[in-house]
Design a protein around this motif. Structure first.
Motif, PDB file in Angstrom:
ATOM      1  N   VAL A  55      -4.262  -3.560   5.719  1.00 42.18           N
ATOM      2  CA  VAL A  55      -5.154  -3.844   6.847  1.00 42.18           C
ATOM      3  C   VAL A  55      -6.381  -4.548   6.282  1.00 42.18           C
ATOM      4  O   VAL A  55      -6.701  -4.407   5.099  1.00 42.18           O
ATOM      5  CB  VAL A  55      -5.575  -2.558   7.598  1.00 42.18           C
ATOM      6  CG1 VAL A  55      -4.386  -1.897   8.250  1.00 42.18           C
ATOM      7  CG2 VAL A  55      -6.284  -1.591   6.649  1.00 42.18           C
ATOM      8  N   GLY A  56      -7.081  -5.327   7.107  1.00 42.78           N
ATOM      9  CA  GLY A  56      -8.284  -5.985   6.630  1.00 42.78           C
ATOM     10  C   GLY A  56      -8.572  -7.272   7.377  1.00 42.78           C
ATOM     11  O   GLY A  56      -7.726  -7.801   8.108  1.00 42.78           O
ATOM     12  N   LEU A  57      -9.765  -7.771   7.165  1.00 44.94           N
ATOM     13  CA  LEU A  57     -10.220  -9.010   7.791  1.00 44.94           C
ATOM     14  C   LEU A  57     -10.461 -10.067   6.724  1.00 44.94           C
ATOM     15  O   LEU A  57     -10.803  -9.757   5.574  1.00 44.94           O
ATOM     16  CB  LEU A  57     -11.518  -8.756   8.573  1.00 44.94           C
ATOM     17  CG  LEU A  57     -11.496  -7.635   9.630  1.00 44.94           C
ATOM     18  CD1 LEU A  57     -12.899  -7.430  10.198  1.00 44.94           C
ATOM     19  CD2 LEU A  57     -10.493  -7.947  10.724  1.00 44.94           C
ATOM     20  N   ARG A  99      -5.004  -1.092   1.409  1.00 45.86           N
ATOM     21  CA  ARG A  99      -3.612  -1.375   1.057  1.00 45.86           C
ATOM     22  C   ARG A  99      -2.977  -0.123   0.467  1.00 45.86           C
ATOM     23  O   ARG A  99      -3.579   0.564  -0.357  1.00 45.86           O
ATOM     24  CB  ARG A  99      -3.542  -2.519   0.035  1.00 45.86           C
ATOM     25  CG  ARG A  99      -2.138  -2.843  -0.477  1.00 45.86           C
ATOM     26  CD  ARG A  99      -2.206  -3.961  -1.498  1.00 45.86           C
ATOM     27  NE  ARG A  99      -0.889  -4.308  -2.019  1.00 45.86           N
ATOM     28  CZ  ARG A  99      -0.329  -3.740  -3.089  1.00 45.86           C
ATOM     29  NH1 ARG A  99      -0.994  -2.798  -3.757  1.00 45.86           N
ATOM     30  NH2 ARG A  99       0.866  -4.107  -3.495  1.00 45.86           N
ATOM     31  N   ALA A 100      -1.747   0.185   0.897  1.00 42.75           N
ATOM     32  CA  ALA A 100      -0.975   1.308   0.358  1.00 42.75           C
ATOM     33  C   ALA A 100       0.423   0.807   0.029  1.00 42.75           C
ATOM     34  O   ALA A 100       1.026   0.064   0.810  1.00 42.75           O
ATOM     35  CB  ALA A 100      -0.907   2.453   1.362  1.00 42.75           C
ATOM     36  N   ALA A 101       0.945   1.206  -1.133  1.00 48.00           N
ATOM     37  CA  ALA A 101       2.251   0.717  -1.567  1.00 48.00           C
ATOM     38  C   ALA A 101       2.986   1.793  -2.354  1.00 48.00           C
ATOM     39  O   ALA A 101       2.378   2.562  -3.105  1.00 48.00           O
ATOM     40  CB  ALA A 101       2.098  -0.537  -2.426  1.00 48.00           C
ATOM     41  N   THR A 102       4.316   1.838  -2.182  1.00 48.76           N
ATOM     42  CA  THR A 102       5.174   2.734  -2.954  1.00 48.76           C
ATOM     43  C   THR A 102       6.394   1.967  -3.433  1.00 48.76           C
ATOM     44  O   THR A 102       6.810   0.981  -2.809  1.00 48.76           O
ATOM     45  CB  THR A 102       5.650   3.949  -2.125  1.00 48.76           C
ATOM     46  OG1 THR A 102       6.430   3.478  -1.007  1.00 48.76           O
ATOM     47  CG2 THR A 102       4.477   4.763  -1.617  1.00 48.76           C
ATOM     48  N   SER A 103       6.969   2.434  -4.547  1.00 47.34           N
ATOM     49  CA  SER A 103       8.161   1.805  -5.101  1.00 47.34           C
ATOM     50  C   SER A 103       9.052   2.886  -5.708  1.00 47.34           C
ATOM     51  O   SER A 103       8.565   3.803  -6.380  1.00 47.34           O
ATOM     52  CB  SER A 103       7.779   0.779  -6.172  1.00 47.34           C
ATOM     53  OG  SER A 103       8.938   0.213  -6.764  1.00 47.34           O
TER      54      SER A 103
END
Length: 431
Positions: A149-151, A171-175
């Motif tokens: 999310v963001g501008l 920002r959120a991330a998984t792997s």
């Protein structure tokens, strides 16, 4: 009755099988209060056969208490990598409570990875306990999940990286793959990189001008091959760099100033575990190196108020906690508390790591206080925060074998008496 030895032998067999099945399958242990099953030897033996068949029909996937006892009594032996390794990290730039209720969280991140999965969350802004902007990612077996999310993030690609900006970014991330699980999250109230080819706001700035406000970063990694786990967290209120960043270290290669920063890290593996943390008020960087740091020492006013704050202002407070197979650390850069009225924490970072559920080799180390920012709890900070990520209680010890030992001794006695009576009756002596 000419063959009492057979009756005694049957009684011995019945006793051994009954006690054995009680230990293995959780059946009632035979004692003086247990009613006799069957009025004859034949009925007793039949009951034993039925009991053994019922016991052996238990699902093979169920773990037996006898197996649990071995693991519980050998606490220092390393567990298998899949038995519960985990790592987690969390932090925020500002977290404030008012009148014992949530007021605001500004720029908070968290990440966790382990043998049971992985997740990441970014809280850009939360007011009165409700998250207004954020991103979340949950582990997907064999895949990668990312949410942002963001501008103004489109400026990066639109300018070819010459001007890369972001406002209210999260920002959120998984792997998850065959060898590892990992998770990460980032937040920033504002970031800008000018004059380079930076294509993403959270990448290292390749241009000569960099400015960031209220940034946090979380990382958590779990290695499926050896069971090791590690986590790290960093948070900074403001950063300015003129001359560009070193892509390997992130240090400013020209002249840089960092204001109010905190970081924490933890790792755990088969060979042991470690934790580290630090925080400071001001740091000057130049030529890719730290040149001067101000305000690294712990301080609380009134003295020693941090452990039980009623009215307290504190800097650079560290809390450590030993966990099964690892440990956790919490680093709080700045805090101010007026009990029941306001509680403000800035630049708070936390990290924990555990290996395979193995018992800790060292006793807990007392910190300066009990405050902390537990992973998964960014928007809620009680006045007296609990220890970070305290591990679950260990399994209860299984049956120790005292009942079956007594039964075996009694059975051997009965068998010995039965042999003697057998010899006696074979010689033609009636009982």
């Amino acid at each position: 009755m000419r063959n009492p030895s057979r009756m005694l032998a049957a009684m011995a067999i019945f006793l051994v099988f009954w006690q054995g099945s009680a230990v293995a399958g959780g059946l009632p242990v035979l004692d003086s209060s247990t009613p006799v099953i069957g009025e004859t030897v034949e009925e007793a033996v039949s009951d034993v056969v039925d009991t053994v068949e019922a016991t052996t029909s238990v699902d093979a996937s169920e773990s037996l208490p006898v197996q649990t006892e071995k693991a519980a009594t050998d606490a220092n032996a390393p567990s298998s990598p899949s038995s519960g390794s985990s790592a987690s990290a969390s932090g925020h730039t500002v977290d404030a409570d008012l009148l014992d209720g949530d007021l605001a969280v500004i720029s908070g991140s968290e990440a966790s990875s382990g043998s049971d999965g992985c997740s990441a969350h970014a809280t850009v802004l939360s007011l009165l306990g409700g998250e207004l902007m954020g991103a979340d990612a949950q582990c997907s077996p064999g895949g990668t999940v990312t949410q942002e999310v963001g501008l103004l993030t489109e400026t990066c690609e639109a300018s070819g990286g010459v001007v890369c900006m972001a406002l209210l970014y999260g920002r959120a991330a998984t792997s998850d793959d065959a060898s590892s699980r990992s998770s990460s999250s980032d937040t920033s109230i504002a970031t800008a990189c000018v004059g380079g080819e930076t294509m993403h706001p959270m990448d290292g700035c390749q241009g000569p001008v960099l400015a960031r406000i209220a940034n946090t970063h979380s990382d958590a990694n779990y290695d499926k091959t050896d069971g090791s786990a590690e986590a790290s967290e960093s948070s900074m209120l403001a950063e300015v760099c003129l001359g560009g960043e070193d892509p390997a270290t992130g240090k400013c290669t020209g002249l840089g100033i960092n204001l109010l920063s905190s970081e924490a890290g933890a790792e755990a593996s088969r060979s042991g575990s470690s934790q580290s943390s630090s925080s400071y008020i001001l740091r000057i960087e130049a030529m890719g190196e730290d040149q001067a740091t101000v305000g690294e020492d712990a301080l609380d006013l009134p003295p020693s108020c941090y452990a039980d704050p009623t009215l307290c202002a504190a800097l650079n407070q560290t809390t450590n906690e030993a966990l099964p197979g690892g440990g956790s650390v919490n680093q709080e850069g700045v805090s101010a508390v007026l009990d029941g009225v306001i509680d403000v924490s800035a630049e708070n970072t936390a990290a924990s790591a555990q290996y395979g559920g193995r018992a800790a080799r060292t006793p807990p180390t007392a910190g300066n206080g009990t405050k902390g920012n537990a992973p998964g709890n960014i928007g809620s900070r009680p006045a007296n925060r609990p220890a970070i990520n305290a591990g679950p209680p260990g399994p209860a010890l299984a049956t120790t074998g005292t009942d079956i030992l007594a039964a075996l001794l009694l059975a051997l006695t009965l068998i010995g008496v039965g042999i003697g009576l057998f010899v006696w009756t074979e010689r033609g002596v009636d009982i």
